[in-house]
Design a protein around this motif. Structure first.
Motif, PDB file in Angstrom:
ATOM      1  N   ARG A 375      11.023  11.517  -0.366  1.00 10.13           N
ATOM      2  CA  ARG A 375      11.658  10.207  -0.221  1.00 10.13           C
ATOM      3  C   ARG A 375      12.228  10.017   1.170  1.00 10.13           C
ATOM      4  O   ARG A 375      12.835   8.982   1.459  1.00 10.13           O
ATOM      5  CB  ARG A 375      12.814  10.087  -1.217  1.00 10.13           C
ATOM      6  N   VAL A 378      11.443   6.800   3.157  1.00  8.66           N
ATOM      7  CA  VAL A 378      11.576   5.506   2.485  1.00  8.66           C
ATOM      8  C   VAL A 378      12.708   4.693   3.125  1.00  8.66           C
ATOM      9  O   VAL A 378      13.819   5.183   3.268  1.00  8.66           O
ATOM     10  CB  VAL A 378      11.832   5.708   0.973  1.00  8.66           C
ATOM     11  N   GLY A 379      12.400   3.502   3.528  1.00  9.61           N
ATOM     12  CA  GLY A 379      13.408   2.631   4.133  1.00  9.61           C
ATOM     13  C   GLY A 379      13.611   2.871   5.619  1.00  9.61           C
ATOM     14  O   GLY A 379      14.411   2.190   6.256  1.00  9.61           O
TER      15      GLY A 379
ATOM     16  N   LEU B 148      11.932   2.449  -5.966  1.00 11.70           N
ATOM     17  CA  LEU B 148      11.846   1.392  -4.950  1.00 11.70           C
ATOM     18  C   LEU B 148      12.308   0.084  -5.588  1.00 11.70           C
ATOM     19  O   LEU B 148      11.858  -0.266  -6.690  1.00 11.70           O
ATOM     20  CB  LEU B 148      10.414   1.241  -4.423  1.00 11.70           C
ATOM     21  N   THR B 152      11.384  -4.529  -1.545  1.00 13.22           N
ATOM     22  CA  THR B 152      11.131  -3.497  -0.538  1.00 13.22           C
ATOM     23  C   THR B 152       9.860  -3.818   0.242  1.00 13.22           C
ATOM     24  O   THR B 152       8.836  -4.148  -0.352  1.00 13.22           O
ATOM     25  CB  THR B 152      10.945  -2.119  -1.219  1.00 13.22           C
ATOM     26  N   ILE B 154       6.780  -2.505   2.047  1.00 16.00           N
ATOM     27  CA  ILE B 154       6.022  -1.257   1.922  1.00 16.00           C
ATOM     28  C   ILE B 154       5.497  -0.803   3.283  1.00 16.00           C
ATOM     29  O   ILE B 154       4.792  -1.537   3.960  1.00 16.00           O
ATOM     30  CB  ILE B 154       4.829  -1.462   0.962  1.00 16.00           C
ATOM     31  N   GLU B 158       6.848   4.525   2.052  1.00 12.44           N
ATOM     32  CA  GLU B 158       6.859   4.052   0.672  1.00 12.44           C
ATOM     33  C   GLU B 158       5.501   4.339   0.007  1.00 12.44           C
ATOM     34  O   GLU B 158       5.433   4.696  -1.168  1.00 12.44           O
ATOM     35  CB  GLU B 158       7.155   2.552   0.625  1.00 12.44           C
ATOM     36  N   LEU B 161       5.419   7.953  -1.089  1.00  9.39           N
ATOM     37  CA  LEU B 161       6.183   8.176  -2.322  1.00  9.39           C
ATOM     38  C   LEU B 161       5.413   7.659  -3.541  1.00  9.39           C
ATOM     39  O   LEU B 161       5.320   8.336  -4.570  1.00  9.39           O
ATOM     40  CB  LEU B 161       7.541   7.481  -2.207  1.00  9.39           C
ATOM     41  N   LEU B 162       4.845   6.472  -3.411  1.00  8.19           N
ATOM     42  CA  LEU B 162       4.109   5.887  -4.535  1.00  8.19           C
ATOM     43  C   LEU B 162       2.896   6.739  -4.903  1.00  8.19           C
ATOM     44  O   LEU B 162       2.647   7.001  -6.084  1.00  8.19           O
ATOM     45  CB  LEU B 162       3.676   4.456  -4.181  1.00  8.19           C
TER      46      LEU B 162
END
Lengths: 407, 407
Positions: A375, A378-379, B148, B152, B154, B158, B161-162
């Motif tokens: 993670r 992420v972001g 998420l 968000t 992407i 991301e 993670l997905l």
């Protein structure tokens, strides 16, 4: 091989690297591409002298006018696009609209507001400075003038200029072809089964192919997907060979370490590559490999997704840019930390971070860290680059590299 | 209608605007899209407890070991992806590789460096802190956890993670469809003839369609091209109707002024639009029109290419972002001027500019200005936003809006 710094690794990769071949693209597909040759204007712009306002084109002064105002006899109207042939003689004027070609004999243009119109004639109340409200043919662009240099990155502003000069096609550097593979016996394609199916097994979904493909495309590369490779040297050598044949750059993830099941450097060598480095003095991403084979490059990134992504921005982006005719690494700037980085690291470390803009000033927040790190990115829209041992406090300035937009 | 400020115009356009419908996209096409719904983890991550290093998984202590070092009998090897069923009893250990599923009974993992191996057994020299070098199932992601949030954007992080959680498809907001038209009797398609053909005529190449199409796509929109329209009200009303049918947003250029050949506001009204504004208190771009028809918007930009582009960034980008599920205007920050802006303007003015980064600091240079302005946006990656009457000197801070990357 001794571990290289990020800058040394980048220099090793970029040494002798030249933009790839050139191709023609239509203007509709030109955004973000890089001009492979200078563009010269085929003609003047504007192609004819034109009015910049709705108003009147004035012929030469009538010597009989008094000194304070000028009276002109109206002899016609010219709209934008109109090819009406009017010639203005002494003391005559024509109504013109913005963009209209100026009649022969025009010595000045006045806007509607500066004129009083009465039956068949106008009184000019305010005579304009020479050259105002009109544009002479070639005033913006001279015929044959270099309007865009080779190496220019094409954006909407450049597209506008090219279209205005009549170009429908331009010559740009072709996009780098990037062959992507990920290695590991434990990896499966996402979506082949539900996550629950793996609980009693030992496999995980391979995510690097998807993340890196998106990143490669965002930086102008074209992806050739070689898929998931087993931890078997022969299979990896064969994939390298295929990647070198089809791609300009080969990216592997996983297997870049030095253990019994890490085959990346052996596979690169086995496919004819001359190793450039096998270790980096950086965290994350210590275990990375690169090799050169002729004018093609092979880079072995770590298997851990955020480590692979950090090195993508630090090493792969500059290679993609150079192959595509652009220069250099992502640019770095200084911004104050919104939150301290409390745990100093012995090595130079890149942290995932988020840059925001408050009251016109940038500030950067390191993102929370997770053990395995899936993670971590992420972001994130930036990386913080910290020297060995640094533990900067809140408000202290750190070096920041933007990797995507500020929302 | 009274002229609106940029902020008022933006507020009028964004009032009540909601993201468009949702669609499913494959992970390969997800970069830059916006999640239309929160994503929850279908299972834990990692899906099984695993080793983070090449080393040894240790079973429970053997009560007979002495206090300073621990001796374990080796009972097997587990590689990444291996499903070998080993159970570690008291005093036994197994060799494990990074990513390997830990054997049942594992109480700790030690890296190779912390161990001395001898025939069939290992001596642990340095016993690790609890939980180091291994990762428990679910340590990063708990089953059912929201990983998420809706809204968000992407990016590669991301996507990674997905994919790791097994997703191959996600639900995002659909892209706004933008119907583009440009108006003017003087406009021709570039490339239909050589520039020289126009010398004795009065036509120019229409460039706004190309520039705006590139910009629309760069900000996530899909272009529907309505082409070049004549200065004929009925034709423009018909194009508006078609644009409203097929698009979410209609963009016109040219004809936004108030003269006899400016039909944009009449066309917008004629197609059922309720006018939001017909003039702005800004330079360039004073002449701009906008209307709403149900949940669709129509914006009439100036015909001058750089003015159309300035208003695109100020007004159209926020609309595209809002329709696509993102928020707000492009962000503004303060940077010192590398070169004075010497000619103060009575109105609020946006200048094309180039932001560069030197020694970690941004600086901004206003670009040279041309009379008609067709070259104005060439080389620009930013706009400078100056209040009425401002003539800032070199080194003075000004408000800057980034419109593309810093090279």
């Amino acid at each position: 091989m001794a571990p290289l710094s990020v800058e040394e690794a980048r220099a090793a990769l970029l040494a002798g690297l030249r933009p790839l071949g050139r191709i023609k693209v239509r203007l509709e597909e030109a955004n973000g591409r890089v001009l492979a040759e200078a563009v010269r204007a085929p003609g003047p712009y504007p192609p004819f002298s034109r009015s910049l306002v709705d108003g009147y084109a004035l012929g030469p002064h009538d010597a009989n006018s008094d000194g304070s105002s000028f009276i002109y006899r109206l002899v016609g109207t010219v709209t934008a696009g109109s090819t009406t042939a009017i010639a203005l003689k002494e003391g005559t004027a024509a109504a013109v609209f913005t963009g209209a070609r100026l009649p022969e004999g025009t010595v000045a243009v006045v806007p509607v507001e500066a004129v009083k119109e009465r039956q068949g004639e106008i009184v000019v109340l305010d005579f304009p400075a020479s050259g105002r409200y009109l544009e002479q043919s070639g005033e913006e662009v001279k015929p044959g003038e270099e309007i865009l240099a080779a190496g220019t990155v094409i954006g909407p502003g450049e597209i506008s200029l090219l279209a205005a000069l009549g170009f429908r096609e331009i010559t740009v550097y072709r996009r780098p072809r990037v062959a992507l593979a990920t290695t590991g016996n434990e990896l499966r394609e996402p979506g082949n089964g539900r996550v629950a199916d793996f609980f009693d097994r030992a496999a995980i979904y391979g995510s690097n192919l998807y993340a890196l493909a998106a990143a490669v495309e965002a930086y102008g590369g074209q992806v050739i997907c070689l898929g998931i490779l087993k931890d078997v040297l022969e299979e990896q050598v064969a994939a390298c060979r295929r990647g070198l044949e089809e791609g300009d750059l080969l990216l592997f993830t996983g297997g870049a370490g030095g253990s019994a099941f890490d085959f990346t450097s052996a596979a690169f060598s086995g496919a004819g590559g001359e190793l450039l480095f096998t270790e980096l003095a950086v965290r994350p991403g210590k275990r990375a490999v690169a090799a050169r084979a002729g004018n093609k490059l092979m880079i072995g990134l770590p298997g851990t997704p955020p480590a692979a992504q950090v090195l993508f921005y630090l090493l792969v982006v500059p290679v993609l840019k150079a192959m595509g005719g652009r220069q250099g690494a992502l640019s770095a700037f200084l911004a104050p930390l919104k939150k301290a980085v409390d745990r100093p690291r012995a090595e130079r470390t890149f942290y995932w971070a988020r840059v925001e803009c408050r009251g016109g000033r940038f500030e950067v927040t390191p993102l929370p860290r997770y053990p395995g790190g899936i993670r971590a990115a992420v972001g994130a829209n930036a990386l913080i680059d910290l020297p060995p041992g640094a533990a900067p406090k809140e408000g202290e300035e750190v070096t920041v590299i933007m990797i995507s937009d500020i929302e």
